[in-house]
Design an enzyme around this catalytic site. Structure first.
Site, PDB file in Angstrom:
ATOM      1  N   LEU A 197      83.682 -33.936  22.402  1.00  0.00           N
ATOM      2  CA  LEU A 197      84.042 -34.665  21.184  1.00  0.00           C
ATOM      3  C   LEU A 197      83.772 -36.166  21.333  1.00  0.00           C
ATOM      4  CD1 LEU A 197      87.366 -32.920  20.100  1.00  0.00           C
ATOM      5  CD2 LEU A 197      84.999 -32.226  19.718  1.00  0.00           C
TER       6      LEU A 197
ATOM      7  N   GLY B  25      87.204 -35.862  13.925  1.00  0.00           N
ATOM      8  CA  GLY B  25      87.847 -36.253  12.672  1.00  0.00           C
ATOM      9  C   GLY B  25      88.592 -37.562  12.782  1.00  0.00           C
TER      10      GLY B  25
ATOM     11  N   SER C 291      83.236 -34.026  27.714  1.00  0.00           N
ATOM     12  CA  SER C 291      83.467 -34.904  26.555  1.00  0.00           C
ATOM     13  C   SER C 291      82.726 -34.393  25.330  1.00  0.00           C
ATOM     14  CB  SER C 291      83.047 -36.349  26.865  1.00  0.00           C
ATOM     15  OG  SER C 291      83.569 -37.237  25.889  1.00  0.00           O
TER      16      SER C 291
ATOM     17  N   GLY D  91      86.815 -38.268  21.297  1.00  0.00           N
ATOM     18  CA  GLY D  91      87.545 -38.177  20.036  1.00  0.00           C
ATOM     19  C   GLY D  91      86.731 -38.600  18.825  1.00  0.00           C
ATOM     20  N   LEU D  92      85.552 -39.187  19.045  1.00  0.00           N
ATOM     21  CA  LEU D  92      84.729 -39.677  17.937  1.00  0.00           C
ATOM     22  C   LEU D  92      84.336 -38.561  16.979  1.00  0.00           C
ATOM     23  CD1 LEU D  92      83.255 -42.344  16.994  1.00  0.00           C
ATOM     24  CD2 LEU D  92      81.220 -41.377  18.084  1.00  0.00           C
ATOM     25  N   LEU D  93      84.146 -37.339  17.513  1.00  0.00           N
ATOM     26  CA  LEU D  93      83.677 -36.212  16.705  1.00  0.00           C
ATOM     27  C   LEU D  93      84.816 -35.294  16.274  1.00  0.00           C
ATOM     28  CD1 LEU D  93      80.538 -35.393  18.898  1.00  0.00           C
ATOM     29  CD2 LEU D  93      80.590 -36.684  16.745  1.00  0.00           C
TER      30      LEU D  93
ATOM     31  N   TYR E 234      91.636 -35.575  40.247  1.00  0.00           N
ATOM     32  CA  TYR E 234      92.425 -35.592  39.014  1.00  0.00           C
ATOM     33  C   TYR E 234      93.911 -35.746  39.336  1.00  0.00           C
ATOM     34  CZ  TYR E 234      88.346 -33.902  36.370  1.00  0.00           C
ATOM     35  OH  TYR E 234      87.115 -33.761  35.783  1.00  0.00           O
TER      36      TYR E 234
END
Length: 329
Positions: free
Chosen positions: A217, A224, A215, A220-222, A53
């Site tokens: 979400l 909002g 991941s 980011g799809l989940l 990372y």
């Protein structure tokens, strides 16, 4: 904050895992330190990172940021269950020297020492294999890990992105050679991506391996995404953007957001709370870039979704079904 045991170990970890991938590339060191302080204050004690990372020429930067935070004292290191990973190539970009990556005993030894230096600590609580290594036998891997355990440099071993059969293979080999084996598996798992329910989750449960979804979400799809777009927010990229190009998936996400708006629940918090209802899940990894994103994740840990909402979420994002029945034609 709610706590659970990490797989079949006796160690207690928070049900929200602080992911640090953004520390360095997207979040500067001072802000990263503030997020880690806030996480501890909120009761989050499980921090996840990886040696690679930091991105590009800055690989290792994220571990260094965490190490500098530990160096501030205040029992920061003592309060944290620290997880990092090994596998990725740590050589400079474009440099193809051997033994800078994968899971040979040579690579594991070199990389654990480098991680310890960057993290400014004398031990790693959970040392995770970031990917399967098809060229190194598990007998060699467990021999290397057992030496580190005996030296007190590593306490537990975990996996990431392993298929179910590799979890079984790893732990059967461990049992044969007298090693403790895997105690956790990090995998892509969320409402929109449930394929691990077919084999990975059953294997993990059978071997007492805790599941740590990454991941949660789905890029980011989940979280909002459609409402944010309508309000003129940041445009989505990556996994979310690709999914929204498909009219059927876009309609699916719209149903999801409409359902949660009806029940007065924030989509991102609902997605995390849903994962916490899944059998065998230790806790999802959240990668906050800001203090508010962290606060939202903390709220999700205490969110109780009703049976009605859970049923409707399953109707919108149906799972694969139980294994082996799901494989039947």
């Amino acid at each position: 904050m709610k706590y659970t045991q990490l797989g079949r170990t006796g160690v207690k970890v928070s049900r929200i895992v602080l992911g640090t991938m953004n520390f360095g590339p997207q979040t500067d060191e001072a802000t990263s330190h503030g997020i880690m302080d806030a996480a501890l204050d909120a009761g989050i004690n499980f921090f996840d990172t990886a040696n690679v990372y930091g991105q590009g020429e800055n690989k290792g930067r994220t571990e260094t940021i965490i190490g500098n935070w530990f160096a501030k004292g205040g029992e920061r290191r003592e309060k944290v269950v620290l997880a990092t990973k090994v596998y990725g190539n740590m050589a400079a970009e474009g440099d193809a020297w051997p033994n800078h990556d994968r899971l040979s005993a040579v690579s594991i030894r070199r990389n654990v020492e480098a991680s310890l230096r960057r993290l400014k600590t004398d031990h790693i609580d959970l040392y995770q294999f970031h990917h399967i290594d098809r060229s190194t036998p598990f007998e060699e891997i467990w021999q290397a890990i057992d030496v580190l355990v005996q030296q007190g440099k590593v306490l537990y071993a975990g996996s990431s992105n392993f298929p179910g059969y590799k979890i079984a293979q790893a732990n059967e080999t461990a049992a044969r050679v007298g090693a403790f084996g895997l105690v956790s598996e990090q995998c892509l798992y969320n409402l929109a991506e449930r394929r691990v329910e077919m084999e990975v989750l059953p294997a993990a449960r059978d071997y007492g391996v805790g599941v740590i979804p990454w991941s949660p979400l789905h890029g980011g799809l989940l979280g909002g995404v459609l409402k944010k777009q309508a309000e003129g927010g940041r445009r989505s990229g990556g996994r979310a953007a690709d999914a929204l190009k498909d009219p059927a998936q876009r309609a699916q996400v719209q149903r999801y957001e409409d359902l949660l708006e009806k029940h007065g629940v924030e989509p991102g918090e609902a997605a995390l709370a849903w994962l916490l209802t899944r059998p065998g899940v230790t806790g999802p990894i959240v990668g906050p870039r800001t203090a508010e994103q962290l606060a939202s994740a903390v709220r999700a840990a205490d969110l109780e979704l009703s049976g009605e909402v859970l049923d409707e979420l399953d109707a919108i994002f149906p799972g694969t079904g139980p294994s082996p029945e799901a494989f039947a034609w």
